[in-house]
Design a protein around this motif. Sequence first.
Motif, PDB file in Angstrom:
ATOM      1  N   TYR A 160      -0.041   0.004   6.855  1.00 38.68           N
ATOM      2  CA  TYR A 160      -0.458  -1.286   6.304  1.00 38.68           C
ATOM      3  C   TYR A 160      -0.053  -1.387   4.839  1.00 38.68           C
ATOM      4  CZ  TYR A 160      -3.334  -1.487  10.499  1.00 38.68           C
ATOM      5  OH  TYR A 160      -3.756  -1.497  11.796  1.00 38.68           O
ATOM      6  N   ASP A 161       0.269  -2.592   4.431  1.00 40.06           N
ATOM      7  CA  ASP A 161       0.590  -2.877   3.030  1.00 40.06           C
ATOM      8  C   ASP A 161      -0.561  -3.687   2.433  1.00 40.06           C
ATOM      9  OD1 ASP A 161       3.109  -1.638   3.002  1.00 40.06           O
ATOM     10  OD2 ASP A 161       4.026  -3.402   3.950  1.00 40.06           O
ATOM     11  N   PHE A 162      -1.084  -3.202   1.355  1.00 42.75           N
ATOM     12  CA  PHE A 162      -2.152  -3.922   0.662  1.00 42.75           C
ATOM     13  C   PHE A 162      -2.038  -3.639  -0.831  1.00 42.75           C
ATOM     14  CE2 PHE A 162      -3.712   0.025   2.503  1.00 42.75           C
ATOM     15  CZ  PHE A 162      -4.241   0.701   1.405  1.00 42.75           C
ATOM     16  N   LYS A 163      -2.662  -4.450  -1.610  1.00 44.15           N
ATOM     17  CA  LYS A 163      -2.543  -4.367  -3.060  1.00 44.15           C
ATOM     18  C   LYS A 163      -3.128  -3.055  -3.579  1.00 44.15           C
ATOM     19  CE  LYS A 163      -3.580  -6.955  -7.300  1.00 44.15           C
ATOM     20  NZ  LYS A 163      -4.238  -8.162  -7.858  1.00 44.15           N
ATOM     21  N   GLY A 164      -2.345  -2.380  -4.419  1.00 44.56           N
ATOM     22  CA  GLY A 164      -2.805  -1.133  -5.021  1.00 44.56           C
ATOM     23  C   GLY A 164      -2.804   0.057  -4.086  1.00 44.56           C
ATOM     24  N   LYS A 165      -2.021  -0.034  -2.998  1.00 46.67           N
ATOM     25  CA  LYS A 165      -2.044   1.047  -1.999  1.00 46.67           C
ATOM     26  C   LYS A 165      -1.604   2.379  -2.597  1.00 46.67           C
ATOM     27  CE  LYS A 165       1.180   1.513   1.193  1.00 46.67           C
ATOM     28  NZ  LYS A 165       1.989   1.336   2.425  1.00 46.67           N
ATOM     29  N   GLU A 166      -0.471   2.374  -3.285  1.00 49.06           N
ATOM     30  CA  GLU A 166       0.059   3.630  -3.803  1.00 49.06           C
ATOM     31  C   GLU A 166      -0.820   4.194  -4.921  1.00 49.06           C
ATOM     32  OE1 GLU A 166       2.279   5.282  -2.351  1.00 49.06           O
ATOM     33  OE2 GLU A 166       2.748   3.692  -0.928  1.00 49.06           O
ATOM     34  N   LYS A 167      -1.415   3.321  -5.717  1.00 53.12           N
ATOM     35  CA  LYS A 167      -2.320   3.800  -6.760  1.00 53.12           C
ATOM     36  C   LYS A 167      -3.571   4.426  -6.146  1.00 53.12           C
ATOM     37  CE  LYS A 167      -0.826   0.513 -10.309  1.00 53.12           C
ATOM     38  NZ  LYS A 167      -1.242  -0.591 -11.210  1.00 53.12           N
TER      39      LYS A 167
END
Length: 274
Positions: A95-102
């Motif tokens: 899933y892609d969501f805001k701030g995922k990698e952080k």
Amino acid sequence: MSKTVVNGLLALAACYTLLPVSWLLIAATKNHRDLFATSGFAFGDVDLVANLRHLFAFDDGIYLRWLGNSVLYSVVGSAASSLICVATGYAFDKYDFKGKEKLFALVLGGVLVPSTVIQLPMYLLATKAGVVDTYWALLLPALVNPFGVYLARVFSEGYVPDEVLEAARVDGAGELRTFARIGLPMLAPGFMTIFLFSFTASWNNFFGALVMLNDDRLYPVNLGLFMWNSVTQQQPEYYALVITGSLVAVLPLIAVFVCLQRFWRSGLTAGAVK
């Protein structure tokens, strides 16, 4: 020549690893007199059955309760933790969501924090929640496993193709059903690998139990053996109990590794070049 050197180093490593276990196995067969009168690697009068009977009957069978507590903490806690890790790693991967990698970097930061450092804050939180000296004091912290989340994401990238998930969505499956019916079965090797790591960590969790528990009926087996060992100077008869109990406590770990090692080996190649 290189194979000979490598095999020689492996043989030395195997001997180094098996030496303490060999001593433990031999010592557990001795009676109290031979335990101190003979060499560490010399057999005395074989008395393993009597030692086991004494161990399981001592103090109304408290050792069996400790063993059951360890199974409860390790199996239930590790199974729940592994399921949470697999679901979290799957979400980070698919899933892609805001701030995922952080957020994932924050999870990885948790891997760098030693468990002993957070025991005092965890104890204070457990005190506020009123779960100190209960089974929940060890089960709840076991649910959090940052390294397991990292492994689950790696497994998800290597084992669950995006095309299969898209096909399930086209057929009308919801996200939860897609994970339960497609993603989770494909992640079974990853689940078992994370479970194996979590089980070993939970079974060997000594410091957490030492901080959280006061009631000896809630002790895991390693803490109970430590308490017995602490009185051996005043009561030497506890030596045989500690040694035989230590041998019995090793057996579940060996059994779990033997049964689950095929999942562990296959999991180590997840994400590798094919």
